[in-house]
Design an enzyme around this catalytic site. Structure first.
Site, short mmCIF file in Angstrom:
data_model
loop_
_atom_site.label_atom_id
_atom_site.label_comp_id
_atom_site.label_asym_id
_atom_site.label_seq_id
_atom_site.Cartn_x
_atom_site.Cartn_y
_atom_site.Cartn_z
N PHE A 70 -20.31 -13.74 24.45
CA PHE A 70 -19.92 -12.50 23.77
C PHE A 70 -18.43 -12.45 23.46
O PHE A 70 -17.91 -11.39 23.08
CB PHE A 70 -20.42 -11.29 24.57
CG PHE A 70 -21.91 -11.35 24.80
CD1 PHE A 70 -22.76 -11.77 23.79
CD2 PHE A 70 -22.46 -11.03 26.03
CE1 PHE A 70 -24.13 -11.87 24.00
CE2 PHE A 70 -23.83 -11.13 26.25
CZ PHE A 70 -24.68 -11.54 25.23
N GLY B 7 -3.45 -3.81 11.26
CA GLY B 7 -3.81 -4.30 9.94
C GLY B 7 -5.31 -4.54 9.91
O GLY B 7 -6.01 -4.03 9.05
N PRO B 8 -5.82 -5.31 10.88
CA PRO B 8 -7.27 -5.35 11.04
C PRO B 8 -7.72 -3.95 11.49
O PRO B 8 -7.39 -3.51 12.60
CB PRO B 8 -7.48 -6.40 12.13
CG PRO B 8 -6.22 -7.21 12.14
CD PRO B 8 -5.14 -6.23 11.80
N HIS C 279 0.84 -1.20 0.00
CA HIS C 279 0.00 0.00 0.00
C HIS C 279 0.87 1.24 0.00
O HIS C 279 1.51 1.56 0.99
CB HIS C 279 -0.91 0.00 1.23
CG HIS C 279 -1.77 -1.23 1.31
ND1 HIS C 279 -1.31 -2.42 1.81
CD2 HIS C 279 -3.05 -1.45 0.93
CE1 HIS C 279 -2.27 -3.33 1.74
NE2 HIS C 279 -3.34 -2.76 1.21
N ASP D 96 -9.69 6.51 7.41
CA ASP D 96 -11.15 6.41 7.28
C ASP D 96 -11.63 5.04 7.72
O ASP D 96 -12.68 4.89 8.34
CB ASP D 96 -11.56 6.64 5.82
CG ASP D 96 -11.09 7.99 5.29
OD1 ASP D 96 -11.55 9.02 5.81
OD2 ASP D 96 -10.25 8.00 4.35
N HIS E 255 -2.09 -1.03 7.08
CA HIS E 255 -1.71 -1.27 5.68
C HIS E 255 -0.63 -0.28 5.24
O HIS E 255 0.13 -0.57 4.33
CB HIS E 255 -2.93 -1.19 4.75
CG HIS E 255 -3.67 0.11 4.81
ND1 HIS E 255 -4.55 0.41 5.84
CD2 HIS E 255 -3.67 1.19 3.99
CE1 HIS E 255 -5.05 1.63 5.62
NE2 HIS E 255 -4.53 2.12 4.51
N ASN F 268 -8.36 11.55 4.16
CA ASN F 268 -8.09 11.65 2.72
C ASN F 268 -9.30 11.33 1.85
O ASN F 268 -9.21 11.35 0.62
CB ASN F 268 -6.89 10.76 2.33
CG ASN F 268 -7.15 9.28 2.60
OD1 ASN F 268 -8.29 8.85 2.75
ND2 ASN F 268 -6.07 8.52 2.64
N HIS G 110 -27.84 -16.26 24.95
CA HIS G 110 -26.77 -16.05 25.92
C HIS G 110 -25.98 -17.32 26.23
O HIS G 110 -25.03 -17.28 27.00
CB HIS G 110 -27.35 -15.51 27.22
CG HIS G 110 -27.74 -14.06 27.16
ND1 HIS G 110 -28.53 -13.55 26.16
CD2 HIS G 110 -27.42 -13.02 27.96
CE1 HIS G 110 -28.69 -12.24 26.36
NE2 HIS G 110 -28.03 -11.90 27.43
N ILE H 202 -10.64 8.73 0.97
CA ILE H 202 -10.50 7.60 0.03
C ILE H 202 -10.40 6.29 0.80
O ILE H 202 -9.70 6.21 1.81
CB ILE H 202 -9.22 7.77 -0.84
CG1 ILE H 202 -9.35 8.95 -1.81
CG2 ILE H 202 -8.88 6.49 -1.60
CD1 ILE H 202 -10.37 8.76 -2.92
C1 LIG Z 1 -11.15 -5.14 9.61
C2 LIG Z 1 -10.63 -4.91 8.24
N1 LIG Z 1 -11.48 -4.91 7.20
C3 LIG Z 1 -11.02 -4.75 5.95
C4 LIG Z 1 -9.70 -4.58 5.71
C5 LIG Z 1 -9.18 -4.44 4.29
N2 LIG Z 1 -8.76 -3.04 4.06
C6 LIG Z 1 -7.49 -2.67 4.17
S1 LIG Z 1 -7.27 -1.04 3.94
C7 LIG Z 1 -8.91 -0.80 3.63
C8 LIG Z 1 -9.45 0.57 3.32
C9 LIG Z 1 -9.02 1.50 4.33
O1 LIG Z 1 -9.36 2.80 4.01
P1 LIG Z 1 -8.57 3.94 4.74
O2 LIG Z 1 -8.43 3.62 6.16
O3 LIG Z 1 -9.22 5.21 4.39
O4 LIG Z 1 -7.13 3.83 4.13
P2 LIG Z 1 -6.54 4.63 2.88
O5 LIG Z 1 -7.20 4.04 1.67
O6 LIG Z 1 -6.90 6.04 3.08
O7 LIG Z 1 -5.10 4.33 2.93
C10 LIG Z 1 -9.59 -2.00 3.74
C11 LIG Z 1 -11.05 -2.14 3.54
C12 LIG Z 1 -8.83 -4.58 6.82
N3 LIG Z 1 -7.52 -4.42 6.70
N4 LIG Z 1 -9.32 -4.72 8.07
MG LIG Z 2 -8.72 6.90 3.55
#
Ligand SMILES: Cc1ncc(C[n+]2csc(CCOP(=O)(O)OP(=O)(O)O)c2C)c(N)n1
Ligand SMILES: [Mg+2]
Length: 672
Positions: free
Chosen positions: A440, A124-125, A35, A162, A75, A192, A476, A194
């Protein structure tokens, strides 16, 4: 975006930030995956933070009073790796950056805790990092109050995108941090607009600054490419006594053809575009090339914290020897030496008294003994304190007015609680445990999986662990949860049968160094099954012979938790009929698996029929029923085959056939 204006407005800053951008572009291109856009967009914020504010020392990445930097948008890992390489972390030479995302490299696709010193947590998650950071900040507050400002006084900085803010867990984290007035927590929002699918407004129109403000945060909005604005915002954020959110308007993949598009989110590998971006930046054109002067400036930034760290060491040295030892013990994650003697004494007392109590109550009895001597424990519950029995009399409640309190009312935030506990454990000097209903664990699962993956020894106090909770009904009543947790690598799932096993389970949880523990505890009262005092921690073996067969051994009953007493009752009936029956208590499969083959063979010898009894689904039990020298046709399972129901517990055990009588019938049928 006019790159040339940015370049000329702050030429020195620009070059430093550019090094992050070009290293990112080159590493992603070399890996042909990753990324690029996030590090390119947030490079300016990161540069100002590291240059002017972050207290860190690459030579001592574990220095306890360092500021913590949490890349929640995991990422964007190349942002972190670039910063670590540029400032001179020993674990992050250029060769690691060149090996981005390759087998054996420390530079995994997403930052992995433990791969390189300086990576504070695995992210990452999305959403996990910001939720961890609340735990980091709570641990810091408690320790600042406990040890004094001269020993602990630092900030937790977070970068969240985001995605992190759209994830549900961020809501839990933001709410908790706002209420707790975590003034040393500062979140940069990479605003951003996006994500992967396109612009944010395709899925969300939340006014993020207003959302944070509504939760009690201090909020600022800035141009995330203006170093002066970034600097001023951080300065202001540090001064407020509320957690701070700085919404940084940025351009993803700044200066690249993919800028401001969702394409910019991912791997920008096109050679021509890469070249054009470097030209626009005025950066050196070679692969992984950083201007030596710029590298020197970054190294000077890295060297900035050394004196601060040494000053801290001098202050630390003024503490008494015993205080230093206590601090070092808690940071090393070691239990106090007297713990096991205390557990033994409690076991002896319990064996004599033979109470009939629920294991959630047993857990409280153990905690009453432990908490006063392990001041690093931080307890809590997700709004089920009275049900989880997690609060002991000495803890005090952590609030904005009582920073020494060690009990946290997490509110109805299971996922946020679990993620915060990860943060506390990662911060160091803290041993968190937290409770909710076993059912839970589903809500907390994202963070529980990361406890296991990172190897942080937090303790999950999961009560109401079966249909034994009764009237609250199938919503539950966990049935598949033990199987799900046992399927997760590196979690010790312990389901104790009585107070003695519960005490042993807590000893294991608190001495565990790299494995989180789930304590599966009952709502309903259970008899004491360990009637003879043994100093040895039998639960540590995972499974053991609780009651052996009299006469010829024809059946082995295996059970956990509340069903151990069912097995014992079945044994009485079988023995009365002349059927020699052994009962094996199996509180922890994972630990049993770790035992020597010869021990497992002694506990589960070939020959007798085997019946497993557990008020959960069968999944996983076949390993013990006809693995380990057992035979499929000579084994049976007594447990759940679907969801539970709403009724008094005793009726449910009868209706679902989890009784001594049903067990006897099963053994009889198998022996025919
Ligand atoms: C819980 C989870 N769901 C989905 C993803 C897959 N994923 C990685 S980055 C991303 C989009 C993230 O958007 P943003 O935080 O705005 O990052 P940007 O594109 O601005 O770098 C997704 C859906 C993930 N890493 N973790
Ligand atoms: Mg973003």
């Amino acid at each position: 975006m006019d790159i040339s204006a940015l370049r000329s407005a702050h030429p020195d800053h620009w070059k430093k930030a550019t090094a992050i951008r070009t290293l990112t572009l080159d590493a992603v291109a070399a890996a042909n995956s990753g990324h690029s856009g996030m590090p390119m967009g947030m490079a300016d914020v990161a540069t100002v933070l590291f240059e002017k504010h972050l207290n860190f020392d690459p030579k001592a990445p574990d220095w306890p009073d360092r500021d913590r930097f949490i890349l929640s948008a995991g990422h964007g890992s190349m942002l972190l790796y670039s910063l670590m390489y540029l400032t001179g972390y020993e674990d992050m030479p250029l060769s690691q950056v060149k090996d981005f995302r390759q087998w054996g490299a420390r530079t995994a696709g997403h930052p992995e805790y433990g791969h390189a010193r300086g990576i504070e947590t695995t992210t990452g998650p999305l959403g996990q990092g910001i939720a961890n950071s609340v735990g980091f900040a709570i641990a810091e507050e408690i320790q600042r109050a406990t040890w004094g400002k001269k020993i602990i006084d630092h900030y937790t900085y977070v970068m969240a995108g985001d995605g992190c803010l759209m994830e549900g867990v961020s809501h839990e984290a933001i709410g908790l941090a706002g209420m707790q007035k975590l003034g040393h927590l500062i979140v940069f929002f990479d605003n951003n607009n996006i994500t992967i699918d396109g612009t944010v407004d395709m899925a969300d129109i939340t006014d993020q600054p207003k959302r944070f403000a509504a939760a009690g945060w201090h909020v600022q909005e800035i141009d995330g490419h203006d170093p002066d604005a970034i600097d001023a915002a951080i300065t202001a954020a540090k001064k407020t006594n509320r957690p701070s959110m700085i919404a940084c308007k940025t351009h993803i993949a700044l200066g690249h053809a993919a800028q401001d598009t969702s394409k910019g989110h991912g791997a920008l590998t096109d050679k021509e575009h890469l070249k054009a971006a470097k030209e626009a930046y005025g950066a050196p054109m070679g692969d992984f090339e950083v201007d030596p002067d710029v590298k020197k400036q970054w190294e000077a930034i890295g060297a900035r914290g050394e004196d601060t760290r040494k000053d801290w060491e001098a202050r630390f040295a003024t503490l008494s020897a015993s205080k230093q030892a206590e601090f070092n013990r808690t940071y090393a994650g070691e239990a106090p030496k007297k713990l096991s003697a205390m557990i033994r004494a409690l076991k002896k007392q319990v064996t004599e008294g033979q109470p009939k109590v629920a294991t959630r109550k047993s857990s409280e009895m153990v905690l009453e003994v432990i908490n006063p001597v392990m001041k690093e424990t931080i307890g809590g519950s997700a709004d089920l304190t009275g049900s989880n029995n997690t609060k002991t009399s000495d803890l005090g409640v952590f609030t904005p007015d009582n920073r020494k309190g060690r009990y946290i009312y997490y509110g109805i935030r299971e996922h946020g609680m679990a993620a915060a506990m990860n943060g506390m454990a990662l911060h160091g000097g803290a041993k968190p445990y937290g409770g909710t209903f076993m059912c839970f664990t589903d809500y907390a699962r994202g963070a529980m999986r990361l406890s296991a993956l990172m190897g942080v020894p937090v303790t999950y106090v999961m009560t109401h662990d079966s249909i034994g909770l009764g009237e609250d009904g199938p919503t539950h009543q966990p049935v598949e949860h033990l199987a799900m947790l046992r399927a997760t690598p590196n979690i010790n799932v312990i389901r104790p049968a009585d107070t003695v096993e519960t005490a042993e389970a807590w000893e294991l949880a608190l001495t565990s160094r790299k494995t989180p523990t789930v304590l599966s505890l009952t709502r309903q009262g259970l008899p004491t099954v360990r009637k003879d005092h043994k100093t040895k921690n039998l639960t540590a073996q995972g499974a053991y012979v609780l009651a052996d067969a009299e006469g010829k051994r024809q059946a082995i009953l295996m059970a956990t938790g509340s069903e151990v007493s069912v097995a014992l009752a079945a044994r009485d009936l079988l023995q009365a009929k002349g059927i020699g029956t052994r009962v094996v208590s199996m509180p922890c499969w994972e630990l049993f698996e770790e035992q020597e083959e010869s021990y497992r063979k002694r506990v589960l010898p070939a020959g007798p029929v085997r019946v497993a009894i557990e008020a959960g689904i069968r999944f996983g039990w076949d390993r013990w029923l006809f693995g380990e020298r057992g035979k499929r046709e000579k084994s049976g399972f007594i447990g759940m085959h679907g969801f539970g129901a709403s009724a008094p517990a005793e009726r449910l055990f009868e209706e679902f056939g989890i009784t001594a009588e049903a067990t006897v019938a099963k053994v009889d049928a198998l022996l025919k």
